[in-house]
Write a protein that holds these residues in place. Structure first.
Motif, mmCIF file in Angstrom:
data_model
loop_
_atom_site.group_PDB
_atom_site.id
_atom_site.type_symbol
_atom_site.label_atom_id
_atom_site.label_comp_id
_atom_site.label_asym_id
_atom_site.label_seq_id
_atom_site.Cartn_x
_atom_site.Cartn_y
_atom_site.Cartn_z
ATOM 1 N N GLY A 197 0.824 -1.207 0.000
ATOM 2 C CA GLY A 197 0.000 0.000 0.000
ATOM 3 C C GLY A 197 0.857 1.255 0.000
ATOM 4 N N HIS A 198 0.368 2.291 -0.666
ATOM 5 C CA HIS A 198 1.068 3.576 -0.654
ATOM 6 C C HIS A 198 0.073 4.697 -0.374
ATOM 7 N N CYS A 216 4.991 7.652 3.461
ATOM 8 C CA CYS A 216 3.968 6.628 3.299
ATOM 9 C C CYS A 216 3.868 5.920 4.641
ATOM 10 N N HIS A 274 7.225 0.996 5.369
ATOM 11 C CA HIS A 274 7.582 1.774 4.178
ATOM 12 C C HIS A 274 8.304 3.073 4.496
ATOM 13 N N PHE A 303 2.269 3.088 5.320
ATOM 14 C CA PHE A 303 2.114 1.628 5.306
ATOM 15 C C PHE A 303 3.263 1.021 6.120
ATOM 16 N N MET A 357 10.212 5.340 2.052
ATOM 17 C CA MET A 357 9.183 6.175 1.404
ATOM 18 C C MET A 357 8.958 7.439 2.226
#
Ligand code: CO
Length: 174
Positions: free
Chosen positions: A95-96, A158, A163, A160, A167
């Motif tokens: 997921g992002h 992000c 991440h 998630f 991210m």
């Protein structure tokens, strides 16, 4: 033998339908933010128009990376972030999202809280969030529009689980 053929045909049909549904969902969400006219770089030369919009295209794929780690906008702008998941993996495994935090937020603490907020797509109860998109999986696009905060340097990430280590990026308002 005949039964097997029918089964194969059915399987093929189901697969085709699944693919089709995904595609139409994608094009739907892509057509949603149709206000891209203000995003052209040429407009930057116009003296700062109060409230004029700017659109940021942000992509992330199955490699768990944003394609942009530095976003710069002018103060006073309305900002639209279009996040596109260019991969194929489902949001439950890859997921992002895009979450923009207040200037002095402890990002480690925030990410830890976000991990526990699974029921809310990993968006924790917090007054440190300036803006955030929904959580998406491969082939999907999500958008959020907000007013650029005061001049400064902000973190985005992000949320998630796992991440945030890679991210993340800086969002600069100048
Ligand atoms: Co992510």
């Amino acid at each position: 033998m005949r039964n097997l053929l029918i089964l194969l045909l059915l399987t093929g049909l189901l697969t085709a339908c699944g693919g089709g549904a995904e595609e139409s969902a994608t094009s739907e969400s892509k057509s949603e933010p149709a206000t891209t006219a203000a995003a052209e770089p040429a407009k930057k030369e116009t003296p700062a128009k109060k409230g004029a919009g700017v659109t940021i295209e942000l992509n992330a794929g199955d490699d768990m990376q944003y394609d942009t780690k530095l976003i710069t906008v002018d103060a006073g702008k309305s900002v639209t972030v279009n996040l596109t998941h260019t991969g194929q993996m489902a949001k439950e495994v890859m997921g992002h999202n895009f979450v923009l935090l207040n200037e002095y937020t402890d990002v480690d603490d925030f990410a830890a809280a976000a991990m526990k907020a699974k029921d809310n797509d990993y968006i924790p109860e917090s007054d440190e969030i300036i803006a955030h998109t929904g959580m998406i999986g491969g082939g999907e696009t999500t958008s959020v529009t907000f007013d650029a905060p005061a001049k400064g340097t902000y973190d985005f990430l992000c949320t998630f689980p796992g991440h945030y280590g890679v991210m993340k990026g800086k969002f600069i308002v100048q």
